[in-house]
Motif scaffolding. Structure first.
Motif, PDB file in Angstrom:
ATOM      1  N   MET A  39       0.850  -1.183   0.000  1.00 39.26           N
ATOM      2  CA  MET A  39       0.000   0.000   0.000  1.00 39.26           C
ATOM      3  C   MET A  39       0.890   1.239   0.000  1.00 39.26           C
ATOM      4  O   MET A  39       1.872   1.303   0.731  1.00 39.26           O
ATOM      5  N   ASP A  40       0.545   2.169  -0.873  1.00 39.77           N
ATOM      6  CA  ASP A  40       1.298   3.424  -0.926  1.00 39.77           C
ATOM      7  C   ASP A  40       0.444   4.557  -0.374  1.00 39.77           C
ATOM      8  O   ASP A  40      -0.783   4.503  -0.410  1.00 39.77           O
ATOM      9  N   ILE A  41       1.113   5.562   0.112  1.00 43.59           N
ATOM     10  CA  ILE A  41       0.406   6.763   0.574  1.00 43.59           C
ATOM     11  C   ILE A  41       0.803   7.914  -0.344  1.00 43.59           C
ATOM     12  O   ILE A  41       1.993   8.154  -0.586  1.00 43.59           O
ATOM     13  N   LYS A  42      -0.221   8.585  -0.868  1.00 39.87           N
ATOM     14  CA  LYS A  42       0.051   9.749  -1.715  1.00 39.87           C
ATOM     15  C   LYS A  42      -0.301  11.024  -0.960  1.00 39.87           C
ATOM     16  O   LYS A  42      -1.345  11.102  -0.304  1.00 39.87           O
ATOM     17  N   ILE A  43       0.589  11.966  -1.042  1.00 36.90           N
ATOM     18  CA  ILE A  43       0.317  13.284  -0.474  1.00 36.90           C
ATOM     19  C   ILE A  43       0.251  14.253  -1.655  1.00 36.90           C
ATOM     20  O   ILE A  43       1.220  14.345  -2.420  1.00 36.90           O
ATOM     21  N   ASN A  44      -0.868  14.893  -1.795  1.00 40.87           N
ATOM     22  CA  ASN A  44      -1.114  15.771  -2.949  1.00 40.87           C
ATOM     23  C   ASN A  44      -0.681  15.115  -4.262  1.00 40.87           C
ATOM     24  O   ASN A  44       0.040  15.682  -5.066  1.00 40.87           O
ATOM     25  N   GLY A  45      -1.075  13.847  -4.395  1.00 46.28           N
ATOM     26  CA  GLY A  45      -0.871  13.155  -5.662  1.00 46.28           C
ATOM     27  C   GLY A  45       0.474  12.472  -5.812  1.00 46.28           C
ATOM     28  O   GLY A  45       0.675  11.712  -6.752  1.00 46.28           O
TER      29      GLY A  45
END
Ligand code: GTP
Length: 596
Positions: free
Chosen positions: A484-490
């Motif tokens: 699972m990845d986390i995106k911050i502002n894309g």
């Protein structure tokens, strides 16, 4: 050798090992009351604060027994935490006997059993000691029943003691002398010395604590480390009394230290055998295995700390901690840092805390992870130590994860709660047995990744602190795991990627973005947080921007003043990491730990 006895004290955490060790030293005159610190065997501050023992050491005691003979007793300290299980097994291998200490108010707990088995495996003479009998809630009869039913030892052999009140100390010393066999060995054979501990001494260099099985070692002996073949010339041998005291020689049966101007503590591997280079032993002491990290995490400099500062600190720190491994890594999000390998979670916390405290380093630590094994469709096997480096799902045949065998001991009132918790952690029940009328021993196979995150805390909460837990590594098994990845502002923040079981992915993804929304401070613009698997968004949240009027409040339009204020605010917030325009606090990197 007839008048030497080598022994350890084994116990569950807090059952009073250090207190009893102090008392034995005091009774035999090894320490004067005035030079006694809190607890002599635990040398490092941090150990004292946490009340745990990390480094093993060995103290030489002199004792005139009732039979009129003078005995030399070597008390070998063992670390009290499961992360250091291999070190425990090596120090037990240096002994012929062990005091098995049981808190009379608590009874047998998970580590009591684990260390008991380790001592049995080493064929040690085990002397049960029921400790803390000075306490009103001591229940000696119950403990005796447990000693008989659970450990299969004769309860009448148990010594009633209190390290704190000084009860039973002489009985213990007499039992050591009379029940524990003297060491065997031949001082005319080639040198064979088992390393069970090491530390770095600024004057002596890396020092090895050893048990001599055969032969003799003295100043000037040319020694060889059998696992690596490296050779050194001995500069000093001796023993702790408890001060480091130089002796002429160490002979078969003895326990003490060897210094040989060794610069790198990594040359002294726990479990390795030292022999005489000119007249080497044929076989090493059996059981050597190199320390293997089980848990990895990224350590990155933050605040005013530079990469070079962190590198220097790690170099210096690891001089005294051969179990820590580290290699440089570069994260697009966090810049240059290190991927560090630890024996376990507690080891990780200790390293992190000491780096910050003793070397004045500010760190961002990424969520810890286990080592995954990936089999690709081409049949290659890869070891993945950093979730961000998990290969693309399209090339993966299967992912294997480490399992532990866990033992949990709990009052039967809490059995339901424990079973529920362990099931949530994907545990597979292996055994369920009553160890007395009110106490249950449960055995489970659990994926190691599941106990990395807050398991111990949850277990304590679920059982009001009564349950105890111990584990050892078992094997690797395939699991339905996804990255699972986390995106911050894309943008994917690589340092926040983690591996999760498919069935939990949605819940964990949801929790993590919610948690991050709480901990990311509001900024001048909106921050969007998304949990994604591949291109699929699993959960998302947003942190609303600061309203303009908040800033407007500070003095009209003076932009430099505003900037200064913002700067000041920034400095005040420690452990922030600038990601593009977004500032992330340390908590954000650890929100995965709280996501269950
Ligand atoms: P670890 O190093 O964490 O494994 O702990 P330990 O087993 O060395 O225990 P330690 O000697 O630090 O004692 C734990 C706590 O129990 C301390 O608060 C001691 O003061 C207390 N304690 C130790 N022995 C006795 C005893 O005989 N009687 C009473 N009443 N308290 C004791």
């Amino acid at each position: 050798m007839d008048y030497i006895r080598n022994f350890s004290i084994i116990a569950h955490v807090d059952h009073g090992k250090s207190t009893l060790a102090d008392r034995l030293m005091e009774f035999t005159g090894a320490v004067e009351e005035r030079e006694k610190k809190d607890q002599l065997l635990d040398t490092l501050d941090i150990e004292r604060e946490r009340g745990i023992t990390i480094k093993l050491q060995a103290v030489r005691l002199k004792y005139r027994a009732d039979d009129g003979n003078d005995y030399t007793l070597h008390l070998i300290d063992t670390p009290g935490h499961v992360d250091f299980g291999y070190e425990v097994s090596r120090s037990l291998a240096a002994c012929e006997g062990a005091l098995l200490l049981i808190d009379a108010t608590q009874g047998i707990e998970a580590q009591t059993i684990a260390t008991f088995w380790q001592a049995l495996e080493q064929d040690l003479e085990i002397i049960p000691v029921i400790n803390k009998i000075d306490l009103p809630s001591a229940d000696v009869e119950r403990i005796k029943e447990q000693i008989s039913d659970v450990l299969g030892l004769d309860p009448d052999e148990a010594i009633l003691a209190s390290g704190k009140a000084g009860i039973g100390i002489k009985d213990i010393l007499e039992a050591i002398v009379n029940k524990i066999p003297p060491p065997e060995g031949d001082e005319n054979k080639p040198l064979k010395a088992l390393i069970f501990d090491s530390y770095y001494d600024p004057y002596r260099g890396a020092v090895a604590f050893v048990r001599i099985f055969d032969g003799e070692v003295k100043k000037g002996t040319r020694i060889r480390l059998m696992s690596t073949g490296k050779e050194f010339e001995v500069t000093e041998v001796g023993a702790q009394t408890p001060q480091m005291t130089q002796f002429e020689t160490l002979k078969a049966g003895d326990v003490g230290y060897i210094a040989a101007a060794i610069k790198d503590v990594r040359d002294i591997r726990i479990g390795d055998t030292i022999t005489d280079a000119k007249n080497p032993a044929k076989e090493p002491v059996p059981g050597f295995r190199p320390a293997k990290p089980m848990v990895y995490a990224g350590l990155y400099p933050t605040g005013s700390t530079l990469f070079e500062d962190l590198r220097d600190a790690l170099e210096k720190y690891s001089i005294n901690d051969a179990a820590l491994t580290y290699e440089m890594e570069s994260s697009p999000a966090l810049g240059l840092g290190f991927r560090c390998g630890f024996l376990g979670l507690l080891h990780m916390e200790i390293v992190q805390e000491r780096l910050e405290r003793e070397y004045d380093i500010e760190l961002i630590t990424t969520a810890p992870n286990v080592i995954y094994k990936v089999v690709t469709k081409k049949g290659e096997e890869l070891e993945v130590r950093n979730p961000a480096q998990m290969p693309d799902p399209s090339v993966i045949d299967k992912i294997l994860e480490p399992y532990i065998e866990a033992s949990i001991i709990t009052p039967n009132d809490f059995v339901g709660a424990v079973i529920q918790l362990v099931q949530e952690k994907r545990g597979i029940q292996k055994a369920f047995e009553y160890i007395d009328k009110k106490t249950v021993l449960l055995r489970y196979d659990i994926p190691m990744a599941e106990v990395l995150f807050d398991f111990h805390d949850k277990l304590k909460t679920a059982t009001r602190g009564y349950a105890s837990f111990d584990y050892e590594f078992k094997d690797y098994r395939p699991g339905e795991l996804v990255k699972m990845d986390i995106k911050i502002n894309g943008e994917i923040v690589d340092a926040l990627s983690f591996i999760v079981h498919k069935d939990k992915a949605y819940r964990v993804g949801r929790n993590i973005v919610d948690k991050m929304r709480e901990v990311i401070p509001r900024q001048l613009f909106e921050v969007r947080i998304q949990a994604v698997i591949g291109s699929k968004v699993v959960a998302s949240a947003r942190v609303a921007p600061l309203r303009k009027d908040v800033l407007a409040k500070c003095y009209g339009g003076d932009i430099t003043r505003k900037k200064k204020l913002l700067e000041k605010q920034k400095k005040g917030k420690k452990r922030m990491k600038q990601l593009g325009k977004v500032e992330l606090p340390q908590e954000a990197f650890l929100s995965i730990l709280k996501a269950e």
